[in-house]
Design a protein around this motif. Structure first.
Motif, PDB file in Angstrom:
ATOM      1  N   UNK A 110       0.842  -1.207   0.000  1.00 15.76           N
ATOM      2  CA  UNK A 110       0.000   0.000   0.000  1.00 15.76           C
ATOM      3  C   UNK A 110       0.872   1.251   0.000  1.00 15.76           C
ATOM      4  N   UNK A 111       1.953   1.210   0.788  1.00 15.43           N
ATOM      5  CA  UNK A 111       2.886   2.350   0.845  1.00 15.43           C
ATOM      6  C   UNK A 111       3.479   2.628  -0.542  1.00 15.43           C
ATOM      7  N   UNK A 112       3.916   1.556  -1.196  1.00 11.11           N
ATOM      8  CA  UNK A 112       4.561   1.710  -2.505  1.00 11.11           C
ATOM      9  C   UNK A 112       3.560   2.234  -3.531  1.00 11.11           C
ATOM     10  N   UNK A 113       2.346   1.710  -3.485  1.00 10.50           N
ATOM     11  CA  UNK A 113       1.332   2.175  -4.439  1.00 10.50           C
ATOM     12  C   UNK A 113       1.018   3.654  -4.217  1.00 10.50           C
ATOM     13  N   UNK A 114       0.974   4.077  -2.951  1.00  9.54           N
ATOM     14  CA  UNK A 114       0.684   5.495  -2.682  1.00  9.54           C
ATOM     15  C   UNK A 114       1.759   6.383  -3.300  1.00  9.54           C
ATOM     16  N   UNK A 158       3.519   5.615  -5.934  1.00 10.78           N
ATOM     17  CA  UNK A 158       3.314   5.552  -7.394  1.00 10.78           C
ATOM     18  C   UNK A 158       2.194   6.480  -7.851  1.00 10.78           C
ATOM     19  N   UNK A 159       1.184   6.610  -7.011  1.00 18.11           N
ATOM     20  CA  UNK A 159       0.036   7.446  -7.402  1.00 18.11           C
ATOM     21  C   UNK A 159       0.426   8.922  -7.481  1.00 18.11           C
ATOM     22  N   UNK A 160       1.405   9.323  -6.666  1.00 21.88           N
ATOM     23  CA  UNK A 160       1.748  10.743  -6.525  1.00 21.88           C
ATOM     24  C   UNK A 160       2.249  11.304  -7.855  1.00 21.88           C
ATOM     25  N   UNK A 161       1.611  12.360  -8.318  1.00 23.36           N
ATOM     26  CA  UNK A 161       1.977  12.962  -9.607  1.00 23.36           C
ATOM     27  C   UNK A 161       3.417  13.477  -9.597  1.00 23.36           C
ATOM     28  N   UNK A 162       3.968  13.746  -8.389  1.00 27.97           N
ATOM     29  CA  UNK A 162       5.346  14.247  -8.284  1.00 27.97           C
ATOM     30  C   UNK A 162       6.379  13.124  -8.424  1.00 27.97           C
ATOM     31  N   UNK A 163       5.955  11.884  -8.420  1.00 25.27           N
ATOM     32  CA  UNK A 163       6.904  10.764  -8.545  1.00 25.27           C
ATOM     33  C   UNK A 163       7.377  10.695  -9.995  1.00 25.27           C
ATOM     34  N   UNK A 164       8.675  10.969 -10.189  1.00 31.72           N
ATOM     35  CA  UNK A 164       9.178  11.047 -11.578  1.00 31.72           C
ATOM     36  C   UNK A 164       9.563   9.656 -12.103  1.00 31.72           C
ATOM     37  N   UNK A 165       9.986   9.625 -13.341  1.00 36.43           N
ATOM     38  CA  UNK A 165      10.153   8.365 -14.067  1.00 36.43           C
ATOM     39  C   UNK A 165      10.963   7.305 -13.312  1.00 36.43           C
ATOM     40  N   UNK A 166      12.141   7.705 -12.818  1.00 34.86           N
ATOM     41  CA  UNK A 166      13.022   6.692 -12.222  1.00 34.86           C
ATOM     42  C   UNK A 166      12.386   6.112 -10.961  1.00 34.86           C
ATOM     43  N   UNK A 201     -11.979 -19.201 -13.869  1.00 38.93           N
ATOM     44  CA  UNK A 201     -10.944 -20.065 -13.277  1.00 38.93           C
ATOM     45  C   UNK A 201      -9.715 -19.281 -12.825  1.00 38.93           C
ATOM     46  N   UNK A 202      -9.642 -17.999 -13.178  1.00 38.96           N
ATOM     47  CA  UNK A 202      -8.479 -17.197 -12.762  1.00 38.96           C
ATOM     48  C   UNK A 202      -8.729 -16.574 -11.390  1.00 38.96           C
ATOM     49  N   UNK A 203      -7.664 -16.484 -10.588  1.00 40.97           N
ATOM     50  CA  UNK A 203      -7.724 -15.704  -9.352  1.00 40.97           C
ATOM     51  C   UNK A 203      -7.215 -14.308  -9.672  1.00 40.97           C
ATOM     52  N   UNK A 204      -7.973 -13.293  -9.285  1.00 43.74           N
ATOM     53  CA  UNK A 204      -7.569 -11.916  -9.565  1.00 43.74           C
ATOM     54  C   UNK A 204      -6.983 -11.323  -8.292  1.00 43.74           C
ATOM     55  N   UNK A 205      -5.763 -10.859  -8.405  1.00 46.43           N
ATOM     56  CA  UNK A 205      -5.062 -10.309  -7.244  1.00 46.43           C
ATOM     57  C   UNK A 205      -4.728  -8.859  -7.550  1.00 46.43           C
ATOM     58  N   UNK A 206      -5.079  -7.951  -6.653  1.00 46.01           N
ATOM     59  CA  UNK A 206      -4.801  -6.537  -6.916  1.00 46.01           C
ATOM     60  C   UNK A 206      -4.477  -5.829  -5.616  1.00 46.01           C
ATOM     61  N   UNK A 207      -3.718  -4.746  -5.723  1.00 48.03           N
ATOM     62  CA  UNK A 207      -3.372  -4.003  -4.508  1.00 48.03           C
ATOM     63  C   UNK A 207      -4.494  -3.017  -4.162  1.00 48.03           C
ATOM     64  N   UNK A 208      -5.161  -2.505  -5.182  1.00 45.46           N
ATOM     65  CA  UNK A 208      -6.248  -1.564  -4.903  1.00 45.46           C
ATOM     66  C   UNK A 208      -7.371  -1.682  -5.924  1.00 45.46           C
ATOM     67  N   UNK A 209      -8.587  -1.571  -5.424  1.00 44.82           N
ATOM     68  CA  UNK A 209      -9.740  -1.397  -6.324  1.00 44.82           C
ATOM     69  C   UNK A 209     -10.142   0.061  -6.202  1.00 44.82           C
ATOM     70  N   UNK A 210      -9.973   0.783  -7.294  1.00 45.26           N
ATOM     71  CA  UNK A 210     -10.268   2.212  -7.247  1.00 45.26           C
ATOM     72  C   UNK A 210     -11.748   2.470  -7.492  1.00 45.26           C
ATOM     73  N   UNK A 211     -12.081   3.773  -7.574  1.00 48.17           N
ATOM     74  CA  UNK A 211     -13.498   4.136  -7.580  1.00 48.17           C
ATOM     75  C   UNK A 211     -14.210   3.841  -8.887  1.00 48.17           C
ATOM     76  N   UNK A 212     -13.566   4.237 -10.008  1.00 50.05           N
ATOM     77  CA  UNK A 212     -14.318   4.213 -11.266  1.00 50.05           C
ATOM     78  C   UNK A 212     -13.379   4.413 -12.448  1.00 50.05           C
ATOM     79  N   UNK A 213     -13.947   4.357 -13.644  1.00 50.20           N
ATOM     80  CA  UNK A 213     -13.235   4.728 -14.869  1.00 50.20           C
ATOM     81  C   UNK A 213     -13.760   6.086 -15.312  1.00 50.20           C
TER      82      UNK A 213
END
Ligand SMILES: O=P(O)(O)OC[C@H]1O[C@H](OP(=O)(O)OP(=O)(O)O)[C@H](O)[C@@H]1O
Ligand SMILES: O=c1cc[nH]c(=O)[nH]1
Ligand SMILES: [Mg+2]
Length: 225
Positions: free
Chosen positions: A18-22, A24-32, A192-204
């Protein structure tokens, strides 16, 4: 952790995921930092898959001092990781730290965003390249793509994976961020697939982007627009 109403969808709940995803979400997180974050998240998710889905066995070990019993993970040689180009590339690099001996497949599949979404909300998907290893009934197959939005890409990728192989022991769809629509589509199309995700967001949004999401994962990792 299972997700309500979906008996084949699970959340990765590790605090570091969750920490890592947060970050990644930050717009200030640059490419590297973004790319490194995806690598880190792939590694954490790999460990979670081992912890939650793979068995261990007791084996005899000679330490330098005496004989003892140790625990080993079973099936680490029977893992296939499928990289959905292009955004999954750093994510897969992280997964490979958890599964260094995995056989690897590559599928280049991308959304035709200019064509727009069909009536059912899906995008037309262009598949340019498919190279898969042989898949057996003993395998744990992990199809990795950090973004599961409408589910159009993953649905198409899974058709290719399933087409020419026997049902593997585990078929895991791994994403970092999912939209409810994509999870629903893939869980219905491939039960038959198991779906694994770190976050389910609100919408598209109207362009098929996950909100709040993290933007275009491929563009952020590869510094394209
Ligand atoms: O669930 P969907 O609506 O199909 O969207 C998800 C797909 O979109 C992105 O790929 P994109 O087509 O942007 O290609 P890229 O990885 O090369 O950027 C992402 O990496 C997924 O593959
Ligand atoms: O939000 C989204 C949707 C598709 N692909 C991405 O990279 N991000
Ligand atoms: Mg993209």
């Amino acid at each position: 952790m299972p997700i309500e109403d979906r008996d084949n969808a699970y959340l990765v709940t590790h605090a570091l995921a969750k920490d890592t995803l947060s970050r990644l979400r930050d717009v200030e997180t640059e490419q590297v930092s973004f790319r490194k974050g995806l690598v880190k998240l792939g590694r954490i998710c790999g460990y979670e898959i081992i912890d939650g889905r793979m068995e261990t066995e007791y084996v005899e070990i000679d330490t330098p001092l005496e004989e003892t019993m140790g625990e080993r993970v079973k099936g680490l040689d029977d893992v296939v990781i499928i990289n959905v180009l292009r955004a999954a590339t750093p994510f897969v690099e992280g997964l490979l730290k958890a599964f260094p001996r995995a056989r690897q497949g590559v599928i280049s599949a991308s959304r035709d965003e200019e064509a727009g979404r069909d009536e059912d909300g899906s995008f037309p998907i262009t598949v340019d390249y498919v190279k898969l290893p042989e898949i057996t009934e003993d395998d744990t197959v992990i199809v990795a793509d950090p973004m599961l939005a409408t589910g159009s890409t993953m649905g198409t990728v899974l058709e290719h994976v399933i087409e020419n192989s026997p049902e593997p022991e585990h078929l895991i769809v791994l994403s970092a961020v999912s939209a409810p629509e994509g999870l629903l589509r893939v869980s219905e199309e491939v039960p038959e697939a198991d779906l694994l995700t770190v976050s389910i967001d609100d919408r598209l949004d109207d362009d098929g982007f996950i909100v709040p999401g993290l933007g275009d994962a491929g563009d952020r990792a590869f510094r394209t627009t």
